[in-house]
Design an enzyme around this catalytic site. Structure first.
Site, PDB file in Angstrom:
ATOM      1  N   ARG A 259       0.820  -1.220   0.000  1.00  0.00           N
ATOM      2  CA  ARG A 259       0.000   0.000   0.000  1.00  0.00           C
ATOM      3  C   ARG A 259       0.853   1.270   0.000  1.00  0.00           C
ATOM      4  NH1 ARG A 259      -5.365  -1.526   3.592  1.00  0.00           N
ATOM      5  NH2 ARG A 259      -6.529  -2.173   1.759  1.00  0.00           N
TER       6      ARG A 259
ATOM      7  N   LYS B 294     -16.994 -17.617   3.604  1.00  0.00           N
ATOM      8  CA  LYS B 294     -18.391 -17.385   3.959  1.00  0.00           C
ATOM      9  C   LYS B 294     -19.215 -16.796   2.822  1.00  0.00           C
ATOM     10  CE  LYS B 294     -20.001 -16.465   7.771  1.00  0.00           C
ATOM     11  NZ  LYS B 294     -20.574 -15.536   8.753  1.00  0.00           N
TER      12      LYS B 294
ATOM     13  N   GLY C  44      -7.695  -8.987  -0.721  1.00  0.00           N
ATOM     14  CA  GLY C  44      -6.347  -9.073  -0.164  1.00  0.00           C
ATOM     15  C   GLY C  44      -5.760 -10.466  -0.259  1.00  0.00           C
TER      16      GLY C  44
ATOM     17  N   GLY D 294     -12.632  -4.632   0.813  1.00  0.00           N
ATOM     18  CA  GLY D 294     -14.075  -4.391   0.911  1.00  0.00           C
ATOM     19  C   GLY D 294     -14.577  -3.327  -0.053  1.00  0.00           C
TER      20      GLY D 294
HETATM   21  P1  ADP Z   1     -10.135 -12.119  -0.064  1.00  0.00           P
HETATM   22  O1  ADP Z   1      -9.297 -11.552   1.053  1.00  0.00           O
HETATM   23  O2  ADP Z   1      -9.346 -12.270  -1.321  1.00  0.00           O
HETATM   24  O3  ADP Z   1     -11.437 -11.385  -0.258  1.00  0.00           O
HETATM   25  P2  ADP Z   1     -11.359 -14.106   1.634  1.00  0.00           P
HETATM   26  O4  ADP Z   1     -10.904 -13.322   2.813  1.00  0.00           O
HETATM   27  O5  ADP Z   1     -12.788 -14.136   1.302  1.00  0.00           O
HETATM   28  O6  ADP Z   1     -10.535 -13.635   0.339  1.00  0.00           O
HETATM   29  O7  ADP Z   1     -10.926 -15.639   1.799  1.00  0.00           O
HETATM   30  C1  ADP Z   1      -9.605 -16.013   1.971  1.00  0.00           C
HETATM   31  C2  ADP Z   1      -9.413 -17.214   2.865  1.00  0.00           C
HETATM   32  O8  ADP Z   1     -10.256 -18.280   2.516  1.00  0.00           O
HETATM   33  C3  ADP Z   1      -8.002 -17.718   2.737  1.00  0.00           C
HETATM   34  O9  ADP Z   1      -7.346 -17.525   3.961  1.00  0.00           O
HETATM   35  C4  ADP Z   1      -8.158 -19.207   2.381  1.00  0.00           C
HETATM   36  O10 ADP Z   1      -7.262 -20.038   3.067  1.00  0.00           O
HETATM   37  C5  ADP Z   1      -9.559 -19.474   2.818  1.00  0.00           C
HETATM   38  N1  ADP Z   1     -10.188 -20.627   2.136  1.00  0.00           N
HETATM   39  C6  ADP Z   1     -10.660 -20.680   0.893  1.00  0.00           C
HETATM   40  N2  ADP Z   1     -11.173 -21.894   0.641  1.00  0.00           N
HETATM   41  C7  ADP Z   1     -11.019 -22.628   1.756  1.00  0.00           C
HETATM   42  C8  ADP Z   1     -11.366 -23.969   2.137  1.00  0.00           C
HETATM   43  N3  ADP Z   1     -11.954 -24.791   1.287  1.00  0.00           N
HETATM   44  N4  ADP Z   1     -11.063 -24.350   3.388  1.00  0.00           N
HETATM   45  C9  ADP Z   1     -10.462 -23.524   4.244  1.00  0.00           C
HETATM   46  N5  ADP Z   1     -10.096 -22.264   3.948  1.00  0.00           N
HETATM   47  C10 ADP Z   1     -10.391 -21.823   2.721  1.00  0.00           C
END
Ligand code: ADP
Ligand code: MG
Length: 406
Positions: free
Chosen positions: A67, A229, A361, A384
């Protein structure tokens, strides 16, 4: 006129997107529209970087300076054009108190390094001391105000606090894309108190790549979604359904979609929360109504990653795309046993001729870790803010900068 041409003087927003959502009309000036020489510029940046050793004051280090690096072109432009640069940012969650472990001091050190010049760190962000410091500033000089969130007024969007911040400068420029979805003093009210306002190069770039996703994507437009989620991202998925031709869903969240259609693969590991399954059901109905194809995993690696057959299906399907947006890793990629799905898909997307945009991220980290970050057109670190932008309702911290078309 192409978006690139429009960007020369400012971005014009007609106020309606293709799908009829409205954001206020007007022009957003870019930093290039202003004569900065000798002017006090209030530069709101997002220097909220992860730190190591938060407890031991002296030993704190910036863990990931992405950043800070991203902010450099706008700061450098101000310096080169003879502005007196007053930078403001938040860092972490000091909860309205002067907790020195959230001082911007490690950030100031890193900034000095990148800019190759002195950056003065003030010991506060408002007050007589700052008034005094700014008075003596010379052109090209950089003053970094201390953490805005040392005052609860920042997040409470207080008018009094905003007036104090606005009193230091003549031109307001924001490049804090990651905070543009927040209505805080420095992002929302300070610009309202100032006549001259606009965006820096980072936000300009974000808008240049993200705006076409809402308005005129090259089709077919496919979105790849992962993460854990469903309920966290429900609004984004709803918004994407209105825009994309297909959704490819992997990661932990796929389990909820599989459970929603009664597919047993989804039940292999920890079951999804009932609210996630309900949300997935609603989204699937909406997808059918809008004629959007939803591609779900057909196999899994212990529930922590998508399986080989799914990797092949995703990669194969994506070859037809002209635009790809990706948010959310397809598995627990931080663990080498479960990185394959995310990394393989990243490498395959990297080879496509499509427009390739990533938001989030963790997704950006995953793609960099796979070694193909440079092959993507845009890696947004806005978190976000990116997801809210894709909902098509605009971002408060950007919409507030719109001035009437002359
Ligand atoms: P971003 O930051 O790119 O928006 P998220 O915060 O929504 O992404 O999700 C990232 C996390 O989801 C990562 O830490 C990854 O390890 C976890 N993740 C994705 N799929 C799985 C899974 N099947 N089981 C456990 N963790 C998962
Ligand atoms: Mg995340």
């Amino acid at each position: 006129m192409s978006l690139n041409e429009r960007l020369k003087d400012g971005l014009e927003f007609k106020g309606k997107s293709e799908k009829g959502q409205s954001t206020p009309p007007g022009i957003i000036h870019t930093i290039r529209s202003f004569d900065l020489a000798q002017r006090y510029v209030f530069l709101r940046l997002d220097l909220n970087v992860p730190l190591r050793d938060k407890v031991l004051y002296e030993e704190r280090q910036v863990e990931d300076d992405t950043r800070i690096q991203e902010a450099v072109p706008t700061i450098q432009y101000c310096i080169d054009h003879g502005a007196k640069v007053i930078i403001a940012s938040h860092l972490g969650r000091p909860e309205g108190r002067k907790k020195m472990e959230y001082s911007l001091e490690p950030v100031a050190r890193r900034l000095c390094l990148f800019l190759g010049k002195e950056v003065t760190l003030a010991d506060d962000c408002v007050g007589d001391g700052i008034q005094h410091l700014t008075k003596g500033m010379k052109e090209g000089q950089v003053l970094l105000l201390e953490n805005l969130r040392f005052y609860k007024e920042e997040e409470l969007n207080s008018l009094e606090f905003s007036k104090k911040l606005a009193s230091f400068a003549e031109i307001y420029i924001t490049d804090a894309f990651g905070t543009a979805h927040r209505k805080h003093s420095s992002t929302y009210t300070v610009p309202q108190l100032m006549q001259k306002k606009g965006i820096g190069f980072l936000i300009e770039k974000e808008l240049k790549f993200l705006e076409p996703l809402i308005n005129e994507p090259q089709r077919p437009f496919y979105a790849v979604l992962g993460g854990i989620k469903v309920t966290d991202k429900i609004k984004t998925i709803e918004a994407l359904l209105k825009r994309v031709d297909a959704l490819l869903i992997g990661g932990g969240m796929a389990k909820a979609f599989l459970a929603a259609i009664g597919n047993p693969i989804g039940a292999l590991t920890t079951p999804s929360k009932p609210e996630d399954v309900t949300a997935a059901q609603t989204l699937l109905k909406e997808a059918t109504r809008l004629n959007v194809k939803v591609i779900l995993p057909t196999d899994t690696n212990a529930g922590y990653d998508i399986g080989d057959e799914t990797i092949a299906t995703f990669c194969n399907f994506l070859t037809r795309s002209r635009t790809v947006f990706w948010n959310g890793p397809l598995g627990w990629f931080e663990n080498p046993n479960y990185e394959k799905g995310t990394f393989q898909v990243a490498k395959n997307i990297a080879e496509l001729n499509s427009l390739k945009i990533v938001g989030g991220g963790d997704t950006v980290s995953a793609i960099r870790k796979a070694g193909v970050g440079h092959c993507f057109d845009h890696l947004s670190t806005g978190g976000g803010a990116v997801l809210e932008f894709l909902e098509g309702r605009g971002l408060p911290g950007i919409d507030i900068l719109k001035v009437p078309v002359e």
